[in-house]
Design an enzyme around this catalytic site. Structure first.
Site, PDB file in Angstrom:
ATOM      1  N   ASP A 435      52.832  71.956 -53.194  1.00 56.61           N
ATOM      2  CA  ASP A 435      52.619  71.100 -52.025  1.00 56.61           C
ATOM      3  C   ASP A 435      51.141  70.743 -51.886  1.00 56.61           C
ATOM      4  O   ASP A 435      50.266  71.391 -52.465  1.00 56.61           O
ATOM      5  CB  ASP A 435      53.105  71.830 -50.779  1.00 56.61           C
ATOM      6  CG  ASP A 435      53.512  70.891 -49.658  1.00 56.61           C
ATOM      7  OD1 ASP A 435      53.273  69.675 -49.773  1.00 56.61           O
ATOM      8  OD2 ASP A 435      54.074  71.387 -48.656  1.00 56.61           O
ATOM      9  N   GLU A 438      46.239  66.358 -51.308  1.00 54.35           N
ATOM     10  CA  GLU A 438      45.779  65.003 -50.999  1.00 54.35           C
ATOM     11  C   GLU A 438      44.472  64.984 -50.205  1.00 54.35           C
ATOM     12  O   GLU A 438      43.666  64.067 -50.375  1.00 54.35           O
ATOM     13  CB  GLU A 438      46.843  64.254 -50.172  1.00 54.35           C
ATOM     14  CG  GLU A 438      48.214  64.208 -50.807  1.00 54.35           C
ATOM     15  CD  GLU A 438      49.111  65.342 -50.342  1.00 54.35           C
ATOM     16  OE1 GLU A 438      50.264  65.400 -50.771  1.00 54.35           O
ATOM     17  OE2 GLU A 438      48.638  66.185 -49.531  1.00 54.35           O
ATOM     18  N   ASP A 501      56.952  63.859 -46.230  1.00 49.70           N
ATOM     19  CA  ASP A 501      57.458  64.134 -44.879  1.00 49.70           C
ATOM     20  C   ASP A 501      58.084  62.897 -44.252  1.00 49.70           C
ATOM     21  O   ASP A 501      57.409  62.070 -43.628  1.00 49.70           O
ATOM     22  CB  ASP A 501      56.315  64.649 -44.000  1.00 49.70           C
ATOM     23  CG  ASP A 501      55.783  65.984 -44.481  1.00 49.70           C
ATOM     24  OD1 ASP A 501      56.432  66.606 -45.345  1.00 49.70           O
ATOM     25  OD2 ASP A 501      54.711  66.400 -44.016  1.00 49.70           O
TER      26      ASP A 501
END
Length: 789
Positions: A435, A438, A501
């Site tokens: 995960d 970014e 998400d």
């Protein structure tokens, strides 16, 4: 980034230096170098106090042309660099003609005019792909950072202090009438990029905005070519949004490096792009089954996890992977890679008990180290964490208090990070959800001196590579798989990626599909998403519709934020839906895994926008609510509470996989479907291999496979390959229809059957046949069957 005020004027404070006539050129075995002033040269004095641009045309692979443009020689930039796979020994063919220079790379070529203001055009055979006309390329000088910010927004803030934020190079590619541009990463805006401004800059912005977790500086045209900007840093695109007839790419600095990738069609150009930047590894067969997650902020322990897993088994829902999300580690200590002993006092025993149920285990990780983690002090002392410009450790409170970043440019830091994960693999973990990656700052310094502006997007590549390489080393390449959120160009080598998400609504479900199709048109072969949506809890109808969509994606995961995503928490029918489509996906694995092998070999994605498969069908150009799943299956998810769906079938006679009804193509349909169905069609003239198991995704796909033949008419031919779990061919079939006779050849050492749909044969040579509810079953087949239709 926009530089002009209308068609003719520069924006306030900007000076555009456009190319004039060629000053000189040089040809060698590898390519062509041009020297082009930006002012008109009429006398020798005009060569003084002037700007000159150098352009270098080469061909690193067949069908690919590289263009390197420079003002000052920066050797095309500091590290990091994308990995470029050149074709060993390949050299272009160069012609120095009276009026032009032509550089050939296979069927793709560039023609450079010798007279007038410099312009050049790219062709594939006789077909014009695109051209850079006089004035398209420009070197741009601004008045300084403050003015650039005032005029164009905060673009320059991404650059560290020592970069020149007021220098840019721009190239413009012609847009033909009816030309559409696709790609540039996983973008949730409309699939056709025309009219959009796109900045290649990874952000954690969810799926409901113009921001993207996966920004790829590659676009694909429906005219059968692509352009890849070889820049890890921010690249800006104006797709018919500054000038309506141009696709513009610009980068800050003194150089621009790009590749034009030709092809016979869109798939050919995309395949050439993945040959240049890397192709996906073949994920293991078990990864195509259903993944179940704990969800994000829910409360769970071993008892909770076991209850969910046993509940799926009791309801006959095959489960392949169980995923532990963030809170398998103690709060505030992410990441220390240690199980929270309050809830998991015996992790080794727990994992052994779950694996005895036939499950693979995935755990959540990220590249951030919170200050409370014992790894923070360890990493700081060893110099394994990214530093500020003053040498102190860079820290941030968003996400984890005082968190730092692992410096993956340091080989010792990579080994240190991998060693923590290896301990989990030894414990029984099989794969990792990689995960984040970014939110990477630019006011920092890296161990190897990498340019932090370029590292912002590239950081995720190093992060995922460290994890994927570890899995290859410990588990073997044929068992290696990650579940990654962020990516840049080349990240397709580390599958699988998921969409990030999303929200538990129909519009978010649709935007997720748009993002996935865009992502798959950017060089990535495998993609997934959170079934039911991540944020909020879906109403039962959204969950059920999303489950059908998710289980007809390359990879399928039930995951959410603050509620459990097991189907019985929604309603009884949700259990039926998840069971039905999970069984269907397992049965389709001989076909799906064959398509996955093809993806790994060619770079053509498993999930394809309709235009990628049918580029000549104008009705497919902007379709973004349906897709092809491999070569032969068309899927149209349902995005409405009224159970209605409008979809398009290209020309031909398409057969609904679930009910056998035949539809005439070349038109749109609007229909109503119950939750146990959706538009799922088999392409005319297809061989669809279906397996004999519905309880797991990893089995002997060729053993007793049923080869279903759909919609064959004169002139049609098709083939299929059924692999084993290592990707090697275990069954191969070819079918040709000519003169009313369908001839089928099968090569395998496993028993199989043939099922003919859409026609009752007049005669069969080489097999017995009988009509069944499913179709005409041919039995006793040997290696060749002739069917008179």
């Amino acid at each position: 980034m926009k530089f002009t005020d209308g068609q003719w004027m520069a924006r306030a404070g900007l000076t555009l230096h456009r190319l004039e006539a060629m000053g000189d050129y040089h040809i060698d075995a590898n390519g062509v170098t041009l020297y082009v002033p930006t002012n008109r040269v009429q006398t020798r004095g005009d060569t003084l106090n002037a700007t000159m641009i150098t352009l270098r045309f080469t061909a690193p692979r067949e069908e690919i042309i590289r263009v390197q443009i420079s003002h000052f020689d920066e050797s095309y930039g500091s590290s990091p660099h994308f990995t470029i796979y050149e074709q060993e020994g390949f050299l272009p063919v160069i012609e120095d003609l009276e009026d032009k220079i032509v550089l050939h790379s296979g069927q793709t070529r560039v023609e450079i005019a010798k007279s007038g203001r410099l312009h050049y055009a790219f062709y594939h055979g006789a077909r014009l792909l695109t051209e850079c006309s006089a004035g398209s390329m420009a070197y741009i000088i601004g008045p300084g950072e403050a003015e650039i910010n005032r005029v164009n927004g905060n673009f320059a803030a991404y650059a560290p202090d020592w970069r020149r934020p007021d220098r840019f190079i721009r190239e413009q590619f012609s847009l033909s009438v009816g030309e559409n541009i696709y790609g540039l990463g996983e973008r949730f805006t409309p699939l056709v990029r025309n009219g959009q401004s796109v900045d290649i800059w990874n952000k954690d912005g969810g799926t409901g905005s113009e921001q993207s977790y996966k920004n790829i500086p590659f676009f694909l045209s429906n005219r059968g070519y692509g352009v890849f900007a070889n820049h890890p840093e921010q690249v800006s695109y104006e797709v018919g949004s500054e000038l309506t007839t141009k696709t513009q790419v610009s980068v800050p600095g003194e150089t621009l490096d790009y590749f034009v990738l030709g092809g016979a069609d869109m798939k050919g150009a995309l395949s050439n792009y993945t040959a240049l930047t890397g192709r996906a590894s073949l994920p293991p067969a078990w990864s195509f089954g259903l993944w179940l997650s704990t969800s994000f902020t829910t409360d769970y322990d071993e008892q909770t996890v076991t209850r969910f897993i046993d509940g799926m088994a009791q309801r006959d829902i095959p489960l392949s992977v169980f995923h532990y999300d963030c809170f398998w580690m103690r709060e505030y200590q992410w990441c220390d890679f240690e199980w929270d002993k309050r809830f998991f006092p015996d992790p080794e025993g727990m994992l052994a008990r779950l694996k005895a149920k036939g499950l693979k285990i995935c755990v959540w990780i990220n590249p951030y180290i919170g200050q409370k983690s014992k790894l923070f002090a360890e990493g700081k002392a060893a110099g394994y964490l990214v530093k500020r410009l003053d040498g102190s450790v860079w820290q941030f409170d968003m996400w984890q208090p005082g968190m730092a970043l692992v410096d993956f440019t340091n080989p010792q830091a990579c080994a240190w990070y991998a060693s923590k994960l290896e301990a989990l693999l030894e414990m029984g973990v099989d794969c990792f959800k990689t995960d984040f990656g970014e939110r990477i700052p630019v006011d920092v310094q890296y161990y190897d001196g990498s340019d932090p502006a370029k590292m912002h997007n590239y950081y995720t590549h190093l992060y995922n590579k460290v994890v994927f390489d570890l899995l290859c080393r410990v588990k073997g390449r044929d068992e290696a798989v990650v579940f990654a959120r962020s990516a840049t160009a080349g990240g397709q080598a580390f599958p699988v990626h998921w969409g990030g998400d999303c929200t538990a609504t129909y519009p978010s479900m649709a935007e997720s599909l748009r993002g996935g199709l865009s992502f798959c048109m950017s060089g990535f072969g495998f993609w997934s998403h959170d079934i039911g949506g991540f944020e909020q809890t879906a109403p039962p109808d959204v969950y059920k519709r999303w489950a059908a969509f998710g289980l007809l994606s390359s990879h399928s995961r039930l995951h959410g934020s603050n509620s459990y995503r097991v189907p019985w928490n929604f309603d009884d029918e949700a259990v039926d839906v998840v069971r039905y489509f999970t069984h269907l996906k397992c049965a389709l694995m001989p076909y799906l895994y064959g398509q996955a092998v093809q993806t790994a070999q060619t770079g053509i994605p498993m999930m394809r926008a309709m235009v990628l498969e049918f580029p000549q069908d104008a009705a497919c150009a902007a379709l973004e609510r349906q897709y092809m799943l491999g070569d032969n299956l068309l899927v149209a998810p349902i995005f409405s509470a009224d159970n209605q769906v409008t979809y398009y079938l290209p020309e031909g006679r398409w057969t609904h996989l679930l009910n056998g009804k035949v539809y005439e193509g070349g038109r749109f349909y609007t229909e109503e479907y119950g939750f146990l169905s959706l538009p799922l069609f088999v392409r005319p003239g297809s061989i669809l291999p279906i397996g004999n198991q519905t309880g797991r995704p990893d089995y002997d796909f060729a053993d007793h496979a049923a080869l279903h033949l759909y919609g064959f008419e004169d002139g049609m031919q098709a083939s299929c390959s059924v692999p084993d779990q290592k990707g090697a061919c275990a069954l191969e079939a070819q079918a040709t229809c000519s003169g009313g006779v369908l001839t089928v050849h099968v090569r395998t050492d496993k028993p199989y059957s043939l099922v003919l749909h859409g026609a009752v044969p007049q005669a069969v040579k080489g097999a017995a046949f009988e009509e069944t509810q499913e179709g005409v079953l041919l039995t006793g087949c040997q290696t060749s069957v002739k069917i008179t239709l």
